[in-house]
Motif scaffolding. Sequence first.
Motif, PDB file in Angstrom:
ATOM      1  N   ASN A 594       0.818  -1.215   0.000  1.00 54.60           N
ATOM      2  CA  ASN A 594       0.000   0.000   0.000  1.00 54.60           C
ATOM      3  C   ASN A 594       0.847   1.258   0.000  1.00 54.60           C
ATOM      4  OD1 ASN A 594      -3.177  -0.024   0.431  1.00 54.60           O
ATOM      5  ND2 ASN A 594      -2.364  -1.926   1.284  1.00 54.60           N
ATOM      6  N   LYS A 595       1.935   1.221   0.743  1.00 53.64           N
ATOM      7  CA  LYS A 595       2.831   2.378   0.795  1.00 53.64           C
ATOM      8  C   LYS A 595       3.362   2.703  -0.598  1.00 53.64           C
ATOM      9  CE  LYS A 595       7.126   3.898   3.104  1.00 53.64           C
ATOM     10  NZ  LYS A 595       8.087   3.813   1.974  1.00 53.64           N
ATOM     11  N   ARG A 596       3.740   1.652  -1.339  1.00 56.49           N
ATOM     12  CA  ARG A 596       4.232   1.881  -2.699  1.00 56.49           C
ATOM     13  C   ARG A 596       3.113   2.405  -3.594  1.00 56.49           C
ATOM     14  NH1 ARG A 596       7.481   4.313  -5.591  1.00 56.49           N
ATOM     15  NH2 ARG A 596       7.795   3.481  -7.688  1.00 56.49           N
ATOM     16  N   ALA A 597       1.897   1.916  -3.408  1.00 56.00           N
ATOM     17  CA  ALA A 597       0.763   2.408  -4.189  1.00 56.00           C
ATOM     18  C   ALA A 597       0.532   3.897  -3.921  1.00 56.00           C
ATOM     19  CB  ALA A 597      -0.493   1.605  -3.876  1.00 56.00           C
ATOM     20  N   ASP A 598       0.641   4.290  -2.672  1.00 56.34           N
ATOM     21  CA  ASP A 598       0.467   5.709  -2.332  1.00 56.34           C
ATOM     22  C   ASP A 598       1.568   6.569  -2.945  1.00 56.34           C
ATOM     23  OD1 ASP A 598      -1.819   5.200  -0.886  1.00 56.34           O
ATOM     24  OD2 ASP A 598      -0.784   5.022   1.041  1.00 56.34           O
ATOM     25  N   GLU A 599       2.802   6.060  -2.945  1.00 53.21           N
ATOM     26  CA  GLU A 599       3.910   6.797  -3.558  1.00 53.21           C
ATOM     27  C   GLU A 599       3.673   6.968  -5.060  1.00 53.21           C
ATOM     28  OE1 GLU A 599       7.405   5.133  -0.508  1.00 53.21           O
ATOM     29  OE2 GLU A 599       7.225   4.349  -2.554  1.00 53.21           O
ATOM     30  N   LEU A 600       3.161   5.923  -5.681  1.00 59.77           N
ATOM     31  CA  LEU A 600       2.927   5.990  -7.128  1.00 59.77           C
ATOM     32  C   LEU A 600       1.813   6.967  -7.477  1.00 59.77           C
ATOM     33  CD1 LEU A 600       3.320   2.204  -7.997  1.00 59.77           C
ATOM     34  CD2 LEU A 600       4.697   4.076  -8.924  1.00 59.77           C
ATOM     35  N   LYS A 601       0.837   7.108  -6.582  1.00 60.58           N
ATOM     36  CA  LYS A 601      -0.214   8.111  -6.807  1.00 60.58           C
ATOM     37  C   LYS A 601       0.406   9.496  -6.934  1.00 60.58           C
ATOM     38  CE  LYS A 601      -3.834   5.656  -4.237  1.00 60.58           C
ATOM     39  NZ  LYS A 601      -4.668   5.663  -3.008  1.00 60.58           N
ATOM     40  N   LYS A 602       1.367   9.794  -6.051  1.00 57.82           N
ATOM     41  CA  LYS A 602       2.018  11.104  -6.071  1.00 57.82           C
ATOM     42  C   LYS A 602       2.957  11.243  -7.266  1.00 57.82           C
ATOM     43  CE  LYS A 602       1.844  11.432  -1.013  1.00 57.82           C
ATOM     44  NZ  LYS A 602       2.647  11.469   0.239  1.00 57.82           N
TER      45      LYS A 602
END
Length: 778
Positions: A594-602
Amino acid sequence: MREDLKRQDLEMEDVRVMAALPTKAQTCVIKNNGIFERFSHEKIVKSCLMVGAPLWASEKISSRVATTAYDGISTAEIKMLVYDQLKRVDRKIADKYKAANTMRVRTSRDTIEPFDQRKIEKTLIVETEASGEVARKIATQVWKELKKLDVEYLTAPMIREIVNTKLVENGFETLRRKYTRLGIPVYNITNLIKNGSRDNANMLHNPETVHKYVADEALKQYALLSLPDELADAHMSGDIHIHDLEFFSGRPLNCLQHDLRAFIKHGLKVDGTGDHTSIAGAPKHIGTLMNHTGEIMLAAQQNMSGGQSMSLWNVFVAPFAAGLSYDEIKQAVQMLIYNLNMAYAARGSQVPFTSMNLEFTVPDFLKNEPAYGPGGKVVGVYGDFERETRALQRAFTEELLKGDSDGKPHLFPNTIYMLRKEVLKSEFEDDIRLVHELSAKYGTSYFVNMLPKYRGNMANYMGCRTQLNDNWTGDWSKDCLRTGNLAYVTLNLPRIAYNSSSDDDVFEYLDSYMGLAEKVLMLRRKQGMHCLDDYNLLPFLTQDIDGEPYYNVDNSTLSFGFVGLNEMLLSHCGAGIQDDNARKFGLDVVKYINKRADELKKETGLRWSVLQTPAESTAYRFAMLDKERFGDKAITQGDKSAYYYTNSSHVPVNADVLLPEKIRIEEKFHPLTLGGHIFHAFMGESYADPDALMSLTNKITKNSDIGFWAYSSALSFCMKCKSLMKGLQDKCATCGEETEVEWYDRITGYVQQVGHSKSASGGWNPGKMQELRDRKRF
């Protein structure tokens, strides 16, 4: 000098040749197709001239062949005679003649043409961007190989394979990848025709599925060849799984949530343009709207690779039910249900994969929204149509409870019931209980819990489990309608554990696997944009609605999926997901994704999410690959006949845990998998009590973070006497029939036929069949 000697040699024979010519021009030649034609001197002369032979030689060769020809000679024999004579003049010219007249090619255009080396050169230059020098070199080598063959016809695939061989031998692997031919072995096609395939339980064995699987195989090969080597290798070796490879290039968009209001206002163009089909205006009657609903699903299925759903369906239909009796409403709903189950025309001759998200009443956030009614006109607000909304939901449930005319369950649409705080009141108790009667009888209904803190006003599901929430822009309509899950890639978590010796190793491997998945998903999105904008390949999705394309690709999700968390924990922690400490590490793993998914959103500005993969075949494929590669180190479910991994972050289906404990374990992962999740309660063989199920639903809704679940029942149905039975029965309890008893159960997200009791050979693959046998029933 040399040519003069050859000329003199032929002239010395000329007198003998002329003396021996037939006195009648009656010699007939048998062509390859069996038709007779008159021997023609002119044709031989012309064929020699076309390959560069001198006129004098051409004429004399024709005369010489005429002396040898006999009535009934074949064209093949004549060509060999000409070839032998041409060799005495010039070997290169003779070879050229042989290529043009003896070596015939059956082309992919369904024509028979003379072999022409220049065509190989041209296709190499056009298809691979090879230089002219390289193309000539390869084509010459191919010609030398072909001359050695003793075949009546060459084929385009045969020539292309030899070209590819020469490309590899000369170190041109990059060119070989571009030039290779896609296809499927004859044996595989024969097997498909005879036995079908078990890759998709929703597809029956018929001519359309054979066509689909043959096309799918070529398109899968095309997708893998189009991907960078590292990504194709990662998929084929089992590090990751790229879903729907057959749709990667031409139909790259996965799931879709419709907005029925768009078609209520604007009518329907099933081809997206109206150029090739009739155009329907805004519907004026509920029957027309029911028909349109089915046609929308069927038409969109031609553009989508996954499931599709309609949220708030009964709310949006409610204005059309105003003034109608309950029987009239029920008749309209019945028509839709049968349409969706009998539209046997989607991909590979299957019914569309459809879902309906139904409300028990008009949600509070929607009550003051403009309501669109007959003719697409505003007829008030949706809060004015609460009675009709409730009637439509009840009619839908009652029709599903009846089953079809034989008493079998309607398998589509997947029917998803929304449990909001405003409906957990006594006034809705009868409606909610009716849904639990449906669960008790068929196990087909799903429930959505809208009470957890991670929920907003909207959450909708698109079939197996893929989900959208109003957590992207905050606008429930933009976030949840006219968009969907664009694609997902699944990570093989157990393999990460097998390769790791520490926690740090696990997360490093996880970074690597996610990096591969990111690249695949970005390439798939890029291909999706091409199909939407550049190729005009998805006209239904790009049709204009109020100045914008119907499908909003910018709001679609790109998702990380995963399989085998339980087996990863068993390998890395020494205990599975039921162990508190091991589960804590499992939660850390999913939080890390999830952390990586959030980073990719940004980083990308795109909508990334994490989901529990609906691994109908992936859990089996990963486990079989890992068992072969790692041997006893691989920890799997099943046995040597069919290994499989536990799906996503579920408790193993054969785990000896009580239902409350299973809920306690799995609820922790639902807030972390907002791209899609599901909780399975596999019911036992005895008839479930609707009131007991309703009590359980009340507890799950109020006291857990479970977001989406179903009470799944294994069913048996006797085709002979039409009896429905609970459990997987070997014979009918009513008439004793053994060979015509069908089995049904939920495969990953939806209920589907397993097969017959004696063969259990429906569409389920061996891994899912083994899982079915292993399931512990509550």
